[in-house]
Structures are given as C-alpha cells and as structure tokens.
Design a protein around this motif. Structure first.
Motif, mmCIF file in Angstrom:
data_model
loop_
_atom_site.group_PDB
_atom_site.id
_atom_site.type_symbol
_atom_site.label_atom_id
_atom_site.label_comp_id
_atom_site.label_asym_id
_atom_site.label_seq_id
_atom_site.Cartn_x
_atom_site.Cartn_y
_atom_site.Cartn_z
ATOM 1 N N ASP A 2 30.870 6.825 -73.730
ATOM 2 C CA ASP A 2 31.338 5.408 -73.223
ATOM 3 C C ASP A 2 32.721 5.690 -72.423
ATOM 4 O OD1 ASP A 2 29.227 4.236 -74.654
ATOM 5 O OD2 ASP A 2 30.489 3.529 -76.219
ATOM 6 N N THR A 3 33.514 6.474 -72.971
ATOM 7 C CA THR A 3 34.906 6.758 -72.272
ATOM 8 C C THR A 3 34.567 7.462 -71.115
ATOM 9 O OG1 THR A 3 35.850 7.057 -74.375
ATOM 10 C CG2 THR A 3 37.320 7.840 -72.689
ATOM 11 N N LEU A 4 33.731 8.590 -71.070
ATOM 12 C CA LEU A 4 33.386 9.083 -69.675
ATOM 13 C C LEU A 4 32.946 8.168 -68.695
ATOM 14 C CD1 LEU A 4 31.354 12.260 -70.819
ATOM 15 C CD2 LEU A 4 33.685 12.158 -70.507
ATOM 16 N N HIS A 5 32.067 7.155 -69.182
ATOM 17 C CA HIS A 5 31.589 6.149 -68.158
ATOM 18 C C HIS A 5 32.723 5.285 -67.619
ATOM 19 C CE1 HIS A 5 27.625 7.400 -69.521
ATOM 20 N NE2 HIS A 5 26.917 6.401 -68.746
ATOM 21 N N GLU A 6 33.668 4.830 -68.631
ATOM 22 C CA GLU A 6 34.665 3.784 -68.353
ATOM 23 C C GLU A 6 35.803 4.487 -67.299
ATOM 24 O OE1 GLU A 6 36.264 2.913 -72.282
ATOM 25 O OE2 GLU A 6 34.705 1.814 -72.553
ATOM 26 N N GLN A 7 35.908 5.753 -67.577
ATOM 27 C CA GLN A 7 36.756 6.769 -66.567
ATOM 28 C C GLN A 7 36.205 6.959 -65.287
ATOM 29 O OE1 GLN A 7 39.087 8.839 -70.245
ATOM 30 N NE2 GLN A 7 39.473 9.691 -68.247
ATOM 31 N N GLU A 8 34.858 6.804 -65.311
ATOM 32 C CA GLU A 8 33.951 7.351 -64.171
ATOM 33 C C GLU A 8 34.075 8.735 -63.909
ATOM 34 O OE1 GLU A 8 34.846 4.163 -61.198
ATOM 35 O OE2 GLU A 8 33.733 2.727 -62.154
ATOM 36 N N ILE A 9 34.256 9.456 -64.884
ATOM 37 C CA ILE A 9 34.264 10.970 -64.659
ATOM 38 C C ILE A 9 32.829 11.673 -65.107
ATOM 39 C CG2 ILE A 9 36.813 11.151 -64.710
ATOM 40 C CD1 ILE A 9 36.529 11.877 -67.739
ATOM 41 N N LEU A 10 31.738 11.272 -64.984
ATOM 42 C CA LEU A 10 30.572 11.813 -65.390
ATOM 43 C C LEU A 10 30.338 12.893 -64.656
ATOM 44 C CD1 LEU A 10 28.300 8.552 -65.437
ATOM 45 C CD2 LEU A 10 29.387 9.685 -67.290
ATOM 46 N N ASP A 11 30.365 13.182 -63.426
ATOM 47 C CA ASP A 11 30.340 14.450 -62.752
ATOM 48 C C ASP A 11 31.176 15.519 -63.280
ATOM 49 O OD1 ASP A 11 28.140 13.392 -61.076
ATOM 50 O OD2 ASP A 11 29.680 12.717 -59.381
ATOM 51 N N THR A 12 32.436 15.296 -63.435
ATOM 52 C CA THR A 12 33.389 16.193 -63.857
ATOM 53 C C THR A 12 32.934 16.548 -65.348
ATOM 54 O OG1 THR A 12 35.186 15.408 -62.663
ATOM 55 C CG2 THR A 12 35.756 16.719 -64.851
ATOM 56 N N ALA A 13 32.578 15.834 -66.147
ATOM 57 C CA ALA A 13 32.081 16.089 -67.658
ATOM 58 C C ALA A 13 30.599 16.784 -67.544
ATOM 59 C CB ALA A 13 31.721 14.645 -68.292
ATOM 60 N N ALA B 90 26.321 12.339 -70.240
ATOM 61 C CA ALA B 90 26.762 12.227 -68.828
ATOM 62 C C ALA B 90 25.721 12.353 -68.143
ATOM 63 C CB ALA B 90 27.923 13.390 -68.691
ATOM 64 N N PRO B 91 25.173 11.113 -67.711
ATOM 65 C CA PRO B 91 23.978 11.188 -66.841
ATOM 66 C C PRO B 91 24.352 11.646 -65.290
ATOM 67 C CG PRO B 91 24.485 9.033 -67.312
ATOM 68 C CD PRO B 91 25.405 9.809 -68.064
ATOM 69 N N PRO B 92 23.304 12.297 -64.784
ATOM 70 C CA PRO B 92 23.584 12.759 -63.032
ATOM 71 C C PRO B 92 23.936 11.341 -62.573
ATOM 72 C CG PRO B 92 21.331 13.281 -63.998
ATOM 73 C CD PRO B 92 21.912 12.576 -65.064
ATOM 74 N N THR B 93 24.726 11.445 -61.481
ATOM 75 C CA THR B 93 25.020 10.330 -60.732
ATOM 76 C C THR B 93 24.926 10.272 -59.391
ATOM 77 O OG1 THR B 93 27.358 11.411 -59.975
ATOM 78 C CG2 THR B 93 27.143 10.055 -62.212
ATOM 79 N N GLU B 94 24.681 9.367 -58.578
ATOM 80 C CA GLU B 94 24.610 9.002 -57.199
ATOM 81 C C GLU B 94 25.634 8.263 -56.666
ATOM 82 O OE1 GLU B 94 20.808 7.541 -54.723
ATOM 83 O OE2 GLU B 94 20.275 9.633 -55.493
ATOM 84 N N ASP B 95 26.353 8.716 -55.696
ATOM 85 C CA ASP B 95 27.528 7.863 -55.115
ATOM 86 C C ASP B 95 28.279 7.289 -56.335
ATOM 87 O OD1 ASP B 95 26.413 8.131 -52.467
ATOM 88 O OD2 ASP B 95 25.295 6.318 -52.858
ATOM 89 N N GLY B 96 28.597 8.235 -57.471
ATOM 90 C CA GLY B 96 29.492 7.913 -58.566
ATOM 91 C C GLY B 96 28.804 6.923 -59.516
ATOM 92 N N ARG B 97 27.444 6.541 -59.357
ATOM 93 C CA ARG B 97 27.006 5.805 -60.507
ATOM 94 C C ARG B 97 25.745 6.490 -61.137
ATOM 95 N NH1 ARG B 97 30.150 1.806 -60.698
ATOM 96 N NH2 ARG B 97 30.388 0.185 -58.809
ATOM 97 N N PRO B 98 25.763 6.284 -62.342
ATOM 98 C CA PRO B 98 24.599 6.865 -63.299
ATOM 99 C C PRO B 98 23.405 6.489 -62.419
ATOM 100 C CG PRO B 98 26.131 5.855 -64.618
ATOM 101 C CD PRO B 98 26.547 5.287 -63.073
ATOM 102 N N VAL B 99 22.518 7.611 -62.478
ATOM 103 C CA VAL B 99 20.976 7.422 -61.925
ATOM 104 C C VAL B 99 20.078 7.364 -63.231
ATOM 105 C CG1 VAL B 99 19.218 8.457 -60.266
ATOM 106 C CG2 VAL B 99 21.872 8.789 -59.650
#
Length: 138
Positions: free
Chosen positions: A54-65, A124-133
């Motif tokens: 949840d914290t990774l999603h809130e901070q929008e750092i899924l790609d880094t994670a 930490a799901p894959p993202t596209e344009d910073g949004r989880p896909v």
C-alpha cells in the motif's frame, strides 16, 4: 490467489540509537510484524507485505520497488534494504550503494506460493505511464 510468504526483517540498533525508534521505523512499514529484541538488533517476522505494498502504491514508486525486488531475487524469494530514518517517518526509501552508518533495515521475503515473480507482481505490479497495469488488460 493465495500467497504464502515468510518475511524476515532485521534492523541493527547502534549504541547511539534509541531502540524504540528503530522498532517504530520497522513497525511503520510492517505494522503486523512480530518482534524479538537481541542485544544489537531487532528481528521481526511477518507473513504479509500488504501494508508495505500500500505504501509503495501511495508513494508511486512501484517501478523502483520492482527493480529492487528483481535485483535481490533468487529461487526462493527476494531481499532488499531500506533506510531507517525515512522508515521512521513511514516512508519507503530503498538503500542502494554503501550501507548507512547506523545500518539499514534488511528484508528477506521467502515465497512458497505461488512463485517469486507472481508475488513481486502482486506487491509491486508492472506499470505503464506510472500506473499499475492489470495483466488481464494486456
């Protein structure tokens, strides 16, 4: 999908640190962890990364994670390190390069079900344009 994981969190406690603050740093990111104190460190165990995710999603750092998880991946799971001071503030900051002088929080995730990559995709799901896909939308 049912996930079966074991999470081990180790946080060193230096003589100059307040032990309760180190424990709070871990608890802020892993609220359901169960602690045991050793003379120079805390060891905590958990069976969930939901709050951390949840914290990774809130901070929008899924790609880094994802990058950190895959860099620390092996056949049984993955490992990563976090900085203590940001964790005390409830912020995920991955430790890369040399270790902090007070030591980093080390996290080991052993995945029994389903498999390591699927669990990383869950946390930490894959993202596209910073949004989880959603994998079903591909």
């Amino acid at each position: 999908m049912i996930y079966s994981i074991d999470v081990t969190i180790e946080a060193p406690v230096q003589g100059t640190e307040i032990a309760d603050r180190v424990e709070d740093a871990v608890t802020n990111l892993f609220p359901d962890a169960e602690f045991r104190r050793e003379p120079d460190r805390f060891i905590a165990e958990s069976h969930s990364l939901d709050a951390f995710s949840d914290t990774l999603h809130e901070q929008e750092i899924l790609d880094t994670a994802r990058r950190e998880f895959f860099n620390g991946r092996d056949d049984e799971g993955f490992s990563f390190s976090l900085k203590k001071q940001p964790a005390f503030e409830g912020v995920v900051n991955f430790a890369v390069g040399s270790e902090d002088e007070l030591g980093d929080i080390r996290v080991r995730v052993d995945v029994r079900e389903p498999d390591v990559e699927s669990f990383i995709d869950y946390v930490a799901p894959p993202t596209e344009d910073g949004r989880p896909v959603d994998p079903d939308d591909r």
